[in-house]
Write a protein that holds these residues in place. Structure first.
Motif, PDB file in Angstrom:
ATOM      1  N   SER A 188       0.835  -1.203   0.000  1.00 30.88           N
ATOM      2  CA  SER A 188       0.000   0.000   0.000  1.00 30.88           C
ATOM      3  C   SER A 188       0.871   1.255   0.000  1.00 30.88           C
ATOM      4  O   SER A 188       0.580   2.228  -0.702  1.00 30.88           O
ATOM      5  N   ASP A 224      -7.846  -7.589 -14.273  1.00 29.77           N
ATOM      6  CA  ASP A 224      -8.407  -8.064 -13.008  1.00 29.77           C
ATOM      7  C   ASP A 224      -8.882  -6.894 -12.149  1.00 29.77           C
ATOM      8  O   ASP A 224      -9.932  -6.970 -11.487  1.00 29.77           O
ATOM      9  N   LEU A 225      -8.103  -5.818 -12.162  1.00 36.18           N
ATOM     10  CA  LEU A 225      -8.473  -4.632 -11.390  1.00 36.18           C
ATOM     11  C   LEU A 225      -9.792  -4.042 -11.908  1.00 36.18           C
ATOM     12  O   LEU A 225     -10.675  -3.688 -11.124  1.00 36.18           O
ATOM     13  N   ILE A 226      -9.936  -3.958 -13.237  1.00 34.08           N
ATOM     14  CA  ILE A 226     -11.164  -3.414 -13.824  1.00 34.08           C
ATOM     15  C   ILE A 226     -12.357  -4.299 -13.477  1.00 34.08           C
ATOM     16  O   ILE A 226     -13.426  -3.810 -13.091  1.00 34.08           O
ATOM     17  N   GLY A 228     -12.786  -6.240 -10.970  1.00 39.19           N
ATOM     18  CA  GLY A 228     -13.155  -6.134  -9.563  1.00 39.19           C
ATOM     19  C   GLY A 228     -13.763  -4.798  -9.197  1.00 39.19           C
ATOM     20  O   GLY A 228     -14.688  -4.731  -8.379  1.00 39.19           O
ATOM     21  N   ALA A 229     -13.267  -3.743  -9.828  1.00 36.94           N
ATOM     22  CA  ALA A 229     -13.727  -2.396  -9.462  1.00 36.94           C
ATOM     23  C   ALA A 229     -14.994  -1.985 -10.199  1.00 36.94           C
ATOM     24  O   ALA A 229     -15.809  -1.230  -9.672  1.00 36.94           O
ATOM     25  N   TYR A 230     -15.164  -2.467 -11.435  1.00 37.53           N
ATOM     26  CA  TYR A 230     -16.304  -2.047 -12.250  1.00 37.53           C
ATOM     27  C   TYR A 230     -17.046  -3.283 -12.768  1.00 37.53           C
ATOM     28  O   TYR A 230     -16.847  -3.717 -13.921  1.00 37.53           O
ATOM     29  N   LEU A 258      -4.222   2.904 -16.791  1.00 43.56           N
ATOM     30  CA  LEU A 258      -5.303   3.066 -15.810  1.00 43.56           C
ATOM     31  C   LEU A 258      -6.054   4.379 -16.059  1.00 43.56           C
ATOM     32  O   LEU A 258      -7.280   4.447 -15.930  1.00 43.56           O
ATOM     33  N   ALA A 262     -10.039   4.733 -16.798  1.00 45.61           N
ATOM     34  CA  ALA A 262     -10.926   5.639 -16.062  1.00 45.61           C
ATOM     35  C   ALA A 262     -11.672   6.557 -17.022  1.00 45.61           C
ATOM     36  O   ALA A 262     -12.861   6.843 -16.851  1.00 45.61           O
ATOM     37  N   ARG A 265     -14.348   4.467 -18.640  1.00 44.61           N
ATOM     38  CA  ARG A 265     -15.445   4.233 -17.685  1.00 44.61           C
ATOM     39  C   ARG A 265     -16.390   5.430 -17.642  1.00 44.61           C
ATOM     40  O   ARG A 265     -17.618   5.272 -17.676  1.00 44.61           O
ATOM     41  N   GLY A 270     -19.997   4.027 -16.719  1.00 45.29           N
ATOM     42  CA  GLY A 270     -19.791   2.899 -15.808  1.00 45.29           C
ATOM     43  C   GLY A 270     -20.303   1.572 -16.307  1.00 45.29           C
ATOM     44  O   GLY A 270     -20.255   0.572 -15.567  1.00 45.29           O
TER      45      GLY A 270
END
Length: 513
Positions: A188, A224-226, A228-230, A258, A262, A265, A270
């Motif tokens: 983090s 994977d990030l996309i 999970g987030a969207y 990224l 965004a 998105r 979204g």
């Protein structure tokens, strides 16, 4: 490109005569004739007008009203009266109202010159306005850079001790659950530091050595990030089977992609389809045809395609400009695509955007794929067992950040050094700048507030020569003759890990022996 002329004229014969005259005068043009206010407004609404020619008087409309409508609808478009009769007072009044010129129908030989002059002046005004907007954007960006520099410095001072402390705990406590927790904390902190560096990447070129980019891993992590987030966005990945190697800053390329995600998105509200693709391409000097001439050679094309409404054609040339945004006040900074462009340029690459037939927008990031120009893969960090250990040498540590002092001190004591700390220049000179309690090495923070680190080094050099390890967040600072003259033997750029600190200390002590 043909000049697009909107002609307000009730005589079809006069309109045809004027169009023929302009074409015979080598002024390529396409004329659209209208007679009524309704047709005139509809033509202006299509925004496909470079020049307006207007008769002064028509059966159901008049030129003066047309001029007022134009100034309200498309200000800056030149307007020329072409009329059978216009008095001197009316001519002067028309110029005051904003008309570019007036030409009598019985003297049409003047019209080609008037048209050429009006178009040239209009282009000059537009170019000047664009330059002024560009300069204003640069000034705003410079102001933002000054603010960002201060904020990022403070954030690094907060994140660096967190990362350092997590590494120290991992080294001293083998408990599995604690190790996992420390990994989370360290990761983090690393992401926070990368974000800070990304902000500053808008204002300066990264001086870190390039690393080999694991392209499949980077793209699949992003997918994977996309996902999970969207959850309402369907992501597909297309990777060419044989990808050439690309070198650069992995976190910067990840951030650029990224930012595009965004942007997509937001364009899709979204929800929609998003495709991430990577394929090798070859670019030539004329591949783009818009004045941007890439160095001929092999490139890796990272593309991001969305299923949104696309980008208005008139905005495409401007979307990568600093602080450009189509979002409402308070909802967009205008830094996302500017950051993408900066990152790609810093990697000697190129960026393009286009609309996809059938709907959607597609962005292409071209990064050079040239193994001959690439740096070798970075060496792995040494294991804890192979880190250098001290033999009781006295180290003076000078930094204003209490958390940083504590973290550095714990590490150095753990690895066999005696550590004395000071929070500012005066305390450092008082505590270990004299002959009573000398130190073998001085770790000095360059960014002290009251008396800067360089001045502190100069004060130490005047009293007693002591080898200095200079710590700084400014990547532009390098070891030069001026620093060497003050006793600086090595410069460490924050953030760094335990291994870098211990190796730096051992190197400076070894050179001073």
């Amino acid at each position: 490109m043909a000049l697009r002329i909107l002609h307000l004229e009730d005589s079809e014969r006069d309109a045809a005569l004027i169009e023929d005259l302009l074409n015979e005068s080598q002024i390529a043009c396409v004329c659209t004739r209208v007679e009524t206010e309704e047709a005139y407004r509809a033509a202006l609404a299509r925004r496909e007008v470079d020049l307006v020619l207007a008769d002064l008087s028509l059966p159901s409309f008049d030129g003066r009203t047309a001029l007022e409508i134009l100034s309200q609808t498309l200000p800056g478009i030149p307007f020329i009266f072409v009329s059978g009769a216009i008095g001197e007072e009316a001519a002067i009044e028309s110029i005051k109202l904003g008309a570019t010129d007036y030409v009598l129908k019985n003297r049409l030989s003047r019209l080609p010159i008037a048209v050429q002059r009006a178009v040239a002046e209009s282009r000059e005004r537009n170019d000047r306005r664009a330059l002024e907007q560009q300069l204003l954007g640069v000034q705003r960006l410079e102001g933002f850079g000054l603010i960002a520099a201060g904020i990022t410095h403070d954030l690094k001072n907060l994140l660096h001790p967190i990362k350092f402390a997590s590494l120290l705990v991992q080294e001293q406590y083998p408990d599995k659950k604690l190790q996992e927790l420390m990994n989370l904390i360290r990761d983090s902190a690393d992401r926070g530091i990368d974000m800070v560096n990304q902000v500053m990447g808008l204002f300066r070129v990264s001086e870190k050595p390039p690393r080999r980019i694991d392209v499949p891993q980077l793209v699949h992590q992003l997918a994977d990030l996309i996902a999970g987030a969207y959850p309402d966005i369907t992501v597909s990945v297309e990777l060419a089977p044989a990808l050439p190697e690309v070198y650069g800053q992995p976190h910067e390329i990840h951030q650029a992609l990224l930012n595009l995600v965004a942007n997509a998105r937001d364009a899709m509200k979204g929800k929609g389809d998003l495709r991430l693709a990577v394929a090798p391409v070859r670019l030539e000097e004329n591949s783009f045809g818009d004045g941007d001439s890439p160095t001929p050679g092999a490139y890796l094309d990272f593309s991001v395609r969305d299923s949104g409404p696309g980008i208005p054609a008139e905005l495409l040339p401007r979307i990568f400009g600093p602080l450009f945004t189509t979002k409402g006040s308070g909802t967009g900074t205008g830094l996302g695509l500017a950051s993408v462009s900066t990152i790609v340029r810093n990697h000697r690459g190129h960026v393009r955007a286009c609309n996809v037939p059938g709907g959607g927008a597609e962005f292409h990031l071209y990064f050079p794929a040239d193994p001959a120009a690439a740096a070798p893969p970075a060496e792995e960090a040494p294991s804890i067992d192979r880190l250098p250990v001290g033999a009781g040498q006295a180290i003076g540590l000078v930094t204003e950040e209490a958390a940083l002092r504590a973290a550095f001190k714990d590490v150095l004591i753990t690895y066999g050094y005696e550590v004395r700390t000071a929070g500012n220049s005066a305390q450092a000179l008082r505590e270990f700048g004299g002959g009573a309690a000398p130190v073998d090495l001085l770790i000095l923070d360059r960014e002290l507030s009251l008396v800067e680190g360089i001045e502190t080094a100069r004060a130490f050099a005047a009293r007693r020569r002591v080898p200095i390890l200079l710590v700084t967040t400014d990547v532009s600072v390098a070891l030069d003759d001026e620093l060497r003259a003050l006793g600086v033997r090595k410069v460490l750029h924050r953030p760094f890990d335990t291994a870098a600190l211990l190796k730096g200390v051992a190197e400076v002590l070894g050179s001073a022996a």
